[in-house]
Design a protein around this motif. Sequence first.
Motif, PDB file in Angstrom:
ATOM      1  N   LEU A   1     126.333  -5.414  95.502  1.00 31.58           N
ATOM      2  CA  LEU A   1     125.688  -4.251  96.102  1.00 31.58           C
ATOM      3  C   LEU A   1     124.531  -3.729  95.261  1.00 31.58           C
ATOM      4  O   LEU A   1     123.945  -2.705  95.596  1.00 31.58           O
ATOM      5  CB  LEU A   1     126.700  -3.114  96.297  1.00 31.58           C
ATOM      6  CG  LEU A   1     127.840  -3.355  97.256  1.00 31.58           C
ATOM      7  CD1 LEU A   1     128.759  -2.147  97.299  1.00 31.58           C
ATOM      8  CD2 LEU A   1     127.330  -3.669  98.638  1.00 31.58           C
ATOM      9  N   ASP A   2     124.189  -4.425  94.205  1.00 29.51           N
ATOM     10  CA  ASP A   2     123.179  -3.934  93.275  1.00 29.51           C
ATOM     11  C   ASP A   2     121.819  -3.704  93.921  1.00 29.51           C
ATOM     12  O   ASP A   2     121.066  -2.852  93.475  1.00 29.51           O
ATOM     13  CB  ASP A   2     123.023  -4.883  92.089  1.00 29.51           C
ATOM     14  CG  ASP A   2     124.251  -4.888  91.201  1.00 29.51           C
ATOM     15  OD1 ASP A   2     125.042  -3.927  91.262  1.00 29.51           O
ATOM     16  OD2 ASP A   2     124.420  -5.864  90.457  1.00 29.51           O
ATOM     17  N   ASN A   3     121.506  -4.449  94.969  1.00 28.52           N
ATOM     18  CA  ASN A   3     120.202  -4.303  95.613  1.00 28.52           C
ATOM     19  C   ASN A   3     120.195  -3.264  96.732  1.00 28.52           C
ATOM     20  O   ASN A   3     119.182  -3.094  97.400  1.00 28.52           O
ATOM     21  CB  ASN A   3     119.733  -5.649  96.169  1.00 28.52           C
ATOM     22  CG  ASN A   3     119.440  -6.626  95.060  1.00 28.52           C
ATOM     23  OD1 ASN A   3     119.011  -6.244  93.981  1.00 28.52           O
ATOM     24  ND2 ASN A   3     119.685  -7.893  95.319  1.00 28.52           N
ATOM     25  N   LEU A   4     121.329  -2.585  96.933  1.00 29.91           N
ATOM     26  CA  LEU A   4     121.416  -1.580  97.980  1.00 29.91           C
ATOM     27  C   LEU A   4     121.263  -0.178  97.412  1.00 29.91           C
ATOM     28  O   LEU A   4     121.697   0.107  96.295  1.00 29.91           O
ATOM     29  CB  LEU A   4     122.768  -1.654  98.698  1.00 29.91           C
ATOM     30  CG  LEU A   4     123.092  -2.917  99.472  1.00 29.91           C
ATOM     31  CD1 LEU A   4     124.487  -2.799 100.085  1.00 29.91           C
ATOM     32  CD2 LEU A   4     122.053  -3.184 100.544  1.00 29.91           C
ATOM     33  N   THR A   5     120.681   0.707  98.212  1.00 29.26           N
ATOM     34  CA  THR A   5     120.628   2.121  97.837  1.00 29.26           C
ATOM     35  C   THR A   5     122.035   2.711  97.971  1.00 29.26           C
ATOM     36  O   THR A   5     122.908   2.132  98.635  1.00 29.26           O
ATOM     37  CB  THR A   5     119.660   2.893  98.747  1.00 29.26           C
ATOM     38  OG1 THR A   5     120.125   2.779 100.098  1.00 29.26           O
ATOM     39  CG2 THR A   5     118.235   2.365  98.634  1.00 29.26           C
ATOM     40  N   ASN A   6     122.243   3.873  97.378  1.00 29.82           N
ATOM     41  CA  ASN A   6     123.555   4.515  97.480  1.00 29.82           C
ATOM     42  C   ASN A   6     123.908   4.855  98.922  1.00 29.82           C
ATOM     43  O   ASN A   6     125.065   4.741  99.322  1.00 29.82           O
ATOM     44  CB  ASN A   6     123.616   5.766  96.606  1.00 29.82           C
ATOM     45  CG  ASN A   6     123.767   5.434  95.143  1.00 29.82           C
ATOM     46  OD1 ASN A   6     124.267   4.373  94.782  1.00 29.82           O
ATOM     47  ND2 ASN A   6     123.334   6.329  94.284  1.00 29.82           N
ATOM     48  N   ASP A   7     122.911   5.272  99.707  1.00 29.66           N
ATOM     49  CA  ASP A   7     123.237   5.585 101.091  1.00 29.66           C
ATOM     50  C   ASP A   7     123.625   4.322 101.865  1.00 29.66           C
ATOM     51  O   ASP A   7     124.512   4.373 102.725  1.00 29.66           O
ATOM     52  CB  ASP A   7     122.139   6.389 101.795  1.00 29.66           C
ATOM     53  CG  ASP A   7     120.745   5.858 101.602  1.00 29.66           C
ATOM     54  OD1 ASP A   7     120.481   5.222 100.583  1.00 29.66           O
ATOM     55  OD2 ASP A   7     119.903   6.100 102.490  1.00 29.66           O
ATOM     56  N   ALA A   8     123.032   3.188 101.559  1.00 31.70           N
ATOM     57  CA  ALA A   8     123.426   1.928 102.204  1.00 31.70           C
ATOM     58  C   ALA A   8     124.851   1.547 101.796  1.00 31.70           C
ATOM     59  O   ALA A   8     125.636   1.076 102.619  1.00 31.70           O
ATOM     60  CB  ALA A   8     122.448   0.816 101.869  1.00 31.70           C
ATOM     61  N   LYS A   9     125.190   1.747 100.534  1.00 33.03           N
ATOM     62  CA  LYS A   9     126.555   1.481 100.075  1.00 33.03           C
ATOM     63  C   LYS A   9     127.547   2.364 100.816  1.00 33.03           C
ATOM     64  O   LYS A   9     128.632   1.916 101.220  1.00 33.03           O
ATOM     65  CB  LYS A   9     126.673   1.722  98.569  1.00 33.03           C
ATOM     66  CG  LYS A   9     125.905   0.744  97.725  1.00 33.03           C
ATOM     67  CD  LYS A   9     125.952   1.149  96.260  1.00 33.03           C
ATOM     68  CE  LYS A   9     124.980   0.346  95.433  1.00 33.03           C
ATOM     69  NZ  LYS A   9     124.939   0.803  94.033  1.00 33.03           N
TER      70      LYS A   9
END
Length: 117
Positions: A4-12
């Motif tokens: 998930l490193d390439n995702l923003t917190n809202d995407a997570k």
Amino acid sequence: MIDLDNLTNDAKYLLSSLYKEYVLRRKNDQTKAQSVKFIDVEEIHKNYMSEWKIEDVEYTCAELKKNDFISGRYLSNKLQYITLTTYAISQLEETFSDKVNNILTFMEKIKNAIPFI
């Protein structure tokens, strides 16, 4: 570990919300094919992310699609036929072991990191 490193917190947060629903559906004896379906952005907004602006749900779904966590088709400039991908499920199974409490704990941590929620 989950990628998930390439995702923003809202995407997570959105992804974990969808995965939580997937796990609950599976525990309620829905088929895998039924459990991965989330229709469209409006349905996700209404049923899972109502505290967000619809435009933010749409933008975040596009981010998840770009990173292969969800699939869908754009029809009339709207993302529709949204499904969790097997890639997303495999990554999230590895992290959460299909335990709703683990998902909720993760969601709470991520939610605290998002300034607009």
